[in-house]
Scaffold this motif. Sequence first.
Motif, mmCIF file in Angstrom:
data_model
loop_
_atom_site.group_PDB
_atom_site.id
_atom_site.type_symbol
_atom_site.label_atom_id
_atom_site.label_comp_id
_atom_site.label_asym_id
_atom_site.label_seq_id
_atom_site.Cartn_x
_atom_site.Cartn_y
_atom_site.Cartn_z
ATOM 1 N N ALA A 174 0.854 -1.195 0.000
ATOM 2 C CA ALA A 174 0.000 0.000 0.000
ATOM 3 C C ALA A 174 0.889 1.244 0.000
ATOM 4 O O ALA A 174 0.663 2.188 -0.774
ATOM 5 N N LEU A 175 1.908 1.236 0.851
ATOM 6 C CA LEU A 175 2.814 2.391 0.902
ATOM 7 C C LEU A 175 3.530 2.570 -0.430
ATOM 8 O O LEU A 175 3.609 3.674 -0.968
ATOM 9 N N ARG A 176 4.026 1.470 -0.970
ATOM 10 C CA ARG A 176 4.779 1.586 -2.222
ATOM 11 C C ARG A 176 3.898 2.038 -3.381
ATOM 12 O O ARG A 176 4.360 2.691 -4.308
ATOM 13 N N ALA A 177 2.617 1.660 -3.319
ATOM 14 C CA ALA A 177 1.710 2.027 -4.404
ATOM 15 C C ALA A 177 1.327 3.505 -4.345
ATOM 16 O O ALA A 177 0.911 4.080 -5.341
ATOM 17 N N MET A 178 1.447 4.117 -3.175
ATOM 18 C CA MET A 178 0.870 5.455 -3.011
ATOM 19 C C MET A 178 1.886 6.584 -2.815
ATOM 20 O O MET A 178 1.540 7.751 -2.929
ATOM 21 N N ILE A 179 3.124 6.238 -2.481
ATOM 22 C CA ILE A 179 4.079 7.270 -2.069
ATOM 23 C C ILE A 179 4.982 7.716 -3.220
ATOM 24 O O ILE A 179 5.512 6.890 -3.960
ATOM 25 N N ASN A 180 5.144 9.016 -3.369
ATOM 26 C CA ASN A 180 6.203 9.560 -4.208
ATOM 27 C C ASN A 180 7.318 10.036 -3.288
ATOM 28 O O ASN A 180 7.065 10.420 -2.140
ATOM 29 N N GLU A 181 8.524 10.043 -3.812
ATOM 30 C CA GLU A 181 9.686 10.347 -2.990
ATOM 31 C C GLU A 181 9.488 11.635 -2.185
ATOM 32 O O GLU A 181 9.094 12.666 -2.706
ATOM 33 N N GLY A 182 9.751 11.510 -0.888
ATOM 34 C CA GLY A 182 9.722 12.693 -0.029
ATOM 35 C C GLY A 182 8.367 13.010 0.589
ATOM 36 O O GLY A 182 8.259 13.858 1.462
ATOM 37 N N GLU A 183 7.339 12.345 0.123
ATOM 38 C CA GLU A 183 6.030 12.603 0.735
ATOM 39 C C GLU A 183 6.003 12.038 2.151
ATOM 40 O O GLU A 183 6.699 11.069 2.457
ATOM 41 N N GLU A 233 -8.606 2.332 -8.078
ATOM 42 C CA GLU A 233 -7.450 3.071 -8.580
ATOM 43 C C GLU A 233 -6.164 2.714 -7.800
ATOM 44 O O GLU A 233 -5.101 2.502 -8.380
ATOM 45 N N ILE A 234 -6.285 2.630 -6.483
ATOM 46 C CA ILE A 234 -5.122 2.281 -5.646
ATOM 47 C C ILE A 234 -4.835 0.784 -5.765
ATOM 48 O O ILE A 234 -3.692 0.353 -5.890
ATOM 49 N N MET A 235 -5.909 0.004 -5.758
ATOM 50 C CA MET A 235 -5.752 -1.455 -5.758
ATOM 51 C C MET A 235 -5.017 -1.939 -7.000
ATOM 52 O O MET A 235 -4.178 -2.837 -6.923
ATOM 53 N N GLU A 236 -5.312 -1.338 -8.141
ATOM 54 C CA GLU A 236 -4.643 -1.753 -9.385
ATOM 55 C C GLU A 236 -3.126 -1.682 -9.247
ATOM 56 O O GLU A 236 -2.401 -2.573 -9.687
ATOM 57 N N GLN A 237 -2.660 -0.630 -8.593
ATOM 58 C CA GLN A 237 -1.208 -0.461 -8.440
ATOM 59 C C GLN A 237 -0.658 -1.430 -7.386
ATOM 60 O O GLN A 237 0.430 -1.968 -7.541
ATOM 61 N N MET A 238 -1.430 -1.662 -6.347
ATOM 62 C CA MET A 238 -0.990 -2.611 -5.317
ATOM 63 C C MET A 238 -0.848 -4.012 -5.916
ATOM 64 O O MET A 238 0.106 -4.736 -5.639
ATOM 65 N N VAL A 239 -1.812 -4.379 -6.749
ATOM 66 C CA VAL A 239 -1.786 -5.710 -7.366
ATOM 67 C C VAL A 239 -0.545 -5.870 -8.249
ATOM 68 O O VAL A 239 0.070 -6.933 -8.285
ATOM 69 N N LYS A 240 -0.161 -4.771 -8.908
ATOM 70 C CA LYS A 240 1.030 -4.827 -9.751
ATOM 71 C C LYS A 240 2.274 -5.196 -8.937
ATOM 72 O O LYS A 240 3.036 -6.079 -9.306
#
Lengths: 389, 160
Positions: A105-114, A251-258
Motif C-alpha cells: 500500500a505504501l509503495r503504491a501510493m508514495i512519491n519520494e519525499g512525501e 485506482e489504488i488497488m490496481e497499483q498494489m496488485v502490480k
Amino acid sequence: MRNPLADKVVTIKPSGIRKFFDIVSEMKDAISLGVGEPDFDTPWHIRDEGIYSLEKGRTFYTSNSGLKELKVEITNYIKRTQGISYDADHEVIVTVGGSEAIDIALRAMINEGEEVLIPQPSYVSYEPCAILANAKPVIIELKEENEFRLTAQELRDAITDKTKILILPFPNNPTGAIMEKEDLEAIAEVIREKDIFVISDEIYSELTYKEKHVSIASLPGMQERTVLINGFSKAYAMTGWRLGYACAPKEIMEQMVKIHQFAIMCAPTTSQYAAVEALKNGDDDVAMMRESYNQRRRFLMHAFEEMRLKCFEPYGAFYVFPCIKEFGMTSEEFANRLLEEEKVAVVPGTAFGDCGEGFLRISYAYSLENLKIALDKINAFVTRLRAEK
Amino acid sequence: MREQILAIIEKNSRINIKELAVILGADELTIANELKAMEEEGVICGYHTMIDWEKTSIEKVTALIEVRITPQRGQGYDNIAERIYKYPEVNSVYLISGGYDLLVTLEGKSLKAVSSFVSDKLSTLDGVLSTATHFILKKYKDHGTILTKKYEDTREKVTP
C-alpha cells in the motif's frame, strides 16, 4: 570490493525486539509474556480444509489478487461487520499477511519525499516500510492520558503540505488501545479537510472488549481514501499461514496488485482455501477466543491494580501496556532485570517507538495458569524494586 | 453470566469464587449466589476430577454396552433404566435414538468382572432383549480433554 549494500537499507535499524529475542531464547526456563501471536491452535475445521485442499491437489498458483471465492467471502465479511461494500474483482487483494499489505500500500501510493504519519507506540514495520517506499516517516507520539488514542489535534499538528498518508493502527499493538466511533469521526474530519489518505491496519479488529470495532472506511467519504488492511492471523489464530488482505478503491488497488504480482505472485494457496472456511464458519471460534482473552485481560488489570502498577485499561488486541516510570529506570533496564532476576520476559515499550519509554508490553496470549505464575513473579520483582528505593 | 460461569467451571472446577469474579468482571457475591442457585437447582450436579487411569497402576476396565429393551406400559424405559443405573459400577446410562435403546457405560476391575456383570445382572433383567458389550481399549479424548498429548507452547518466545 565495492560496497554491495544499499545505503537506505543499511540505515534502517533492526527491530528492537530481535535483540531481546536473542537473550530470551538463550534462557531455557524463562516464562515469556513477549509473544505477539495467539496461543490457540488454528481451529481444527480450518486446518482440515487446508489439509483437504492439499489432498485434492490444489497446489497451484491462484490468480494474483487471490482466489475469487476468498475475495467474495472477504467482501461479505466486511459488509456484515462494517456495512460497506467492496467489489471483489477490483478492490480486494489477498496478501502474505497484513504485513505485505502495509508494504505494498505504501509503495503504491508514495512519491519520494512525501510524508507518512505514523502514530507510535505501534507495530514495528510501519516506519521501515515507509522508508523503503521513499517516504519521510513522521512520528506522532500518542499519550497515555488519551489512552493512547490518536486525537484530531495531534493529527492536525503533524500535517504539513507534504503529508500524504496517515497510518491508523487500531486496535493497537503494543498498547491495546482502541479508537471508538467518535474518535474516528474527529480524525476523519481532518483527513477529508486536508485531503490525505489512510492506511488502516485493523488486524486486531475482532479482538475488542468494549464495543465492536468500527473501521474508519465505514465513515462518510472515507472509503474512497482508505486502504483497509486486515487478515487471519489474530482473529483465527492463523499467524503461520501468512494470510492477510487489503481492500481499497480500484485506482489504488490496481497499483498494489502490480507490486504484489511481481514481488509475491500470489498468497499461499493452501492458506487461501483454509481462510475461506474461516470466514464461512469461524465466527464461533472467534467468539470463544475473544471471551478467553477478555478473561485474561481482566485478570491482568486486577493483578496490576493489586500491585499498584499504573496501567490504563486497554480494550483491544491482547496486550496491556503498564507504566513503570515510578522505578526511575528505562523500559529496557526494567525488562532486562526482570528477565535476569525473575526469568520473565516482557517487551520494552521502546521496541515500538521512542515514546514507548517508561512502558512495557505484556501479552496475554497465554493460559491463565501461565499468567498467574508470571504475574506473581512480576509482583515479587516490583515489591523488591520499591523496597530498594 | 450463568453460561460464562458454566463454561469456565466445566473445564476447571477448582477455580475459586474470587478468581471467577475477577475474570468475569463481576463481584464475588453475584458469583457465589449464582453458584449456589445452580447447585440447588441441580444445574451443577457435582465437581468431578478427570483421571487418566491408564497412567496409574490401578487396573480398570471400561465398557460401553448397548442394551435393547422392551418398554413397559406407563413407564416407558424409565423403570428399567433405574434398575440399571442403581448398580454402583454403572457409570452412565443414556436413552439413545436409533438401533438400540440404552447406552450403559460401566467400569469394572477386570474384563471378567464386567462380563459377569453383563451376563448375570444386566441381560437377566426383565425387559432386556439383548446386549452388546464393547470394551474401551484406549481413550484419546474425554470430556473435551485430549489425553494422548500434552499442550506444548511451540511459539517463538518473543515476537512483534
